[in-house]
Design a protein around this motif. Sequence first.
Motif, short mmCIF file in Angstrom:
data_model
loop_
_atom_site.label_atom_id
_atom_site.label_comp_id
_atom_site.label_asym_id
_atom_site.label_seq_id
_atom_site.Cartn_x
_atom_site.Cartn_y
_atom_site.Cartn_z
N PHE A 243 0.81 -1.22 0.00
CA PHE A 243 0.00 0.00 0.00
C PHE A 243 0.84 1.27 0.00
O PHE A 243 0.32 2.35 -0.12
N PHE A 244 2.14 1.10 0.16
CA PHE A 244 2.98 2.28 0.32
C PHE A 244 2.86 3.20 -0.90
O PHE A 244 3.09 2.79 -2.02
N ARG A 245 2.44 4.43 -0.64
CA ARG A 245 2.30 5.40 -1.72
C ARG A 245 3.16 6.63 -1.46
O ARG A 245 3.83 7.12 -2.31
N ARG A 246 3.05 7.10 -0.25
CA ARG A 246 3.64 8.39 0.04
C ARG A 246 4.32 8.34 1.40
O ARG A 246 3.75 7.82 2.35
N ALA A 247 5.55 8.84 1.45
CA ALA A 247 6.29 8.76 2.71
C ALA A 247 5.66 9.65 3.76
O ALA A 247 5.31 10.80 3.48
N ARG A 248 5.47 9.10 4.94
CA ARG A 248 5.00 9.89 6.08
C ARG A 248 5.81 9.45 7.28
O ARG A 248 6.11 8.28 7.43
N GLY A 249 6.12 10.36 8.17
CA GLY A 249 6.84 10.00 9.38
C GLY A 249 8.32 9.76 9.13
O GLY A 249 8.83 10.03 8.04
N MET A 250 9.01 9.26 10.15
CA MET A 250 10.45 9.01 10.03
C MET A 250 10.79 7.58 10.45
O MET A 250 10.21 7.05 11.40
N TYR A 251 11.72 7.00 9.74
CA TYR A 251 12.26 5.67 10.08
C TYR A 251 13.67 5.85 10.64
O TYR A 251 14.45 6.62 10.09
N PHE A 252 13.97 5.15 11.71
CA PHE A 252 15.35 5.10 12.22
C PHE A 252 15.74 3.63 12.29
O PHE A 252 14.95 2.80 12.77
N THR A 253 16.93 3.32 11.82
CA THR A 253 17.36 1.91 11.80
C THR A 253 18.67 1.75 12.56
O THR A 253 19.27 2.74 12.98
#
Length: 715
Positions: A243-253
């Motif tokens: 479903f991923f369409r548009r980046a929202r938020g932040m990912y930290f790895t």
Amino acid sequence: MRAFLRLAKKTTTTTTTTARKGGDVVVALFFSPRFSSSSSSRLCAFTSSATTLDDDDDDDDPKREEVDGFSVFPQELPSNARDPSKDDFINDATSPPRTREQQLEYSKHESLRDWLGRQSRKRSVDEIVVLTGNIHRGSEILHNAVYNKGTGFNHSERERLGVRGLVPPRYFSIKEQAEKVWQQQVAMRESNAAKIGRWRHLQALKDRNETLFYRLLQDHVEELAPVIYTPTVGEACLNYSRFFRRARGMYFTKDDVGHMHSMTYNWRGDVKIVVVTDGSRVLGLGDLGAHGMGISIGKLDLYVAGGGFDPQEVLPVCLDVGTNNKSLLNDKWYVGLNSQRLEGGDYYRVIDEFMRAIRHRWPKALIQFEDFQTKHALEILTNYRNDYLCFNDDIQGTAAVVLAGVYGALKVLGAKDRSEIRNQKFVMCGAGSAGMGIVSMLHKAVMKSGGLSEEEAYDNFFIMDNNGLITNERELEFPREAAVEPFAKARKATKELPDGASLLDVVTKSKCTALLGASTVKGLFTEDVLRQMGEQNERPIIFPLSNPTSNAECTSEDAAKATDGRAIFSSGSPFEDAKSGVSGRVMRANQGNNLYIFPGLGLGAVLSGAKTISEEMLVSSAKAIADMLTEDQIRKGCVFPMIKEIRNISARVAVRVIKQAAQEGQAKRSVVKIIESDDEHDTKLFKYVKRAQYVPEYRPTVFPVEEIRKTVDDY
Ligand code: NAI
């Protein structure tokens, strides 16, 4: 002038304000970071002749002064003002030079400044010139979900923002637009479209027009919360990569260790609240890795719609520390890291750096932990709860909402006050983070409201896990089961109720009055168990809290049938009211939704300026909710107020949290002053909270003429 500048400050973030004081032209240059990427090219200049201003030109001194933090230059336009006949300045319909005659006249003059100077004597205050860089601002605004209003741009905005002709000619208010989208949702509901279709429909709206999305969510929170959050969001999380369409938020790895602090500067502006998950236990659906982002986003949508947080000030976060979910690791479209979950010190290093980075960048932001698996959830909370403004909704939010439900149930039972909680005997199925969070808070309530000692209060609780009743004979695993230890120690194994006793035995022999489930086991409350509850209690309290619906320990129908509709029922996921087959009595199906607590708790914590979230703040939230029940609701078996009132509920909860913060010496001075001058109904504090709530309305994108007129008059 001060008023004008205040207006400017309120409406935009301003880097430069140039104003003529005592002259006849006011020019303000505003730069708004909200027009993010190439903001510098979006420079708007509002000029207005101010015939009401003093015409004395006695302050031509170009000395700069500071007013309310703005730089003020007592001159009309910089001498290098750009020539509007060049292609990068646009005039609106009412602004000169517009007619051919005006243009001819204008061309005789050297600069815009001269031209405006001449014109000013003829012009009235409502003539405004909008100047902008030569970009396709109209179409950019339409594609900016924060600023887009679609057909909701009024005539003046269409003209001045370059939207004219880019949207259909007819104007619709946000109310009409919301009604139209709602009709689409209703049609989907009635055609039994898959719930996930409704979720996607709403996400698409959010991508187009955030204000309208939040307006819809706020107006129909009761029906849309289960679409935007649990249970439907569970399905969305399962399929998040697709479903991923548009980046929202932040990912930290794990690869970001050492860089997290600088990464936080990639985020656009101020943040008041962060919802963070590591995706390790999403809604009882297990390890969903980076797909957990869906849950942080959904939760924050509810903070906005239910609590009134500004959507521009919320940050969804997913800590991608790997996943042990084989199907995700084998999925070539999986958007997360293709590695096993971090464990031990490596895992806690990621958490720690993340926490420090957030606090350093946004020191006043509240951090809410979401859907961490039990073995980490408690430890993380313990590590940070005394130093950071943070809480874990699965542990503390759930506990507070269940406590609110129990206080509500006492009202339904006709208890004279909260002290009667001491008479309740609780069986809790599930010794995970949710279950133990609930019993720990209930235990404190039994002590504080019920007046029992710590030891006496333990006797009111029977804890069960997948191995049956937990007693002093159980070998517990540490630190995972640390919270279970005091309850286990206090529950001596007996012949009647040995360690590992079955649920039916425990219910029967304990003579419990309340049966709570946080086990994730569908159907755990069997007909026998429910019937037994009905036999030993006139009004048994039955709370199957596991999510999603497919994991609930029983349905409302099961409970109504087995207890002849007498149960005081509250579930984690929504159920319909149910009729008993025998007497036809209708049993109210309450939903012990954390939504009652977390938005108001968060709002109160942030508004009070508190440094930490105390246990007492959670208890105060629970009391606030139960206190909102009306006589009519109590008669109908409601243990919570109507969720459609969530805005007011959140405001009431926030008021109690702020007062509690003040009592603990945690509230900021300005708030303490309000409390000190308030009446017994907290009227002023309630108003203060209501004023702070974001309202999803279209705000003027250009200055409304009346406001400028008023401001100039004020001056
Ligand atoms: P968890 O997986 O950490 O704990 C589950 C517990 O249930 C474990 O102690 C396990 O031993 C126990 N269990 C398993 N089978 C059992 C059985 N047959 N009888 C008794 N106990 C059994 O899960 P966690 O995080 O504690 O969450 C539990 C549930 O609570 C989830 O479904 C979650 O969605 C729900 N929850 C509900 C909330 C609400 O607002 N109602 C909020 C947060 C969580």
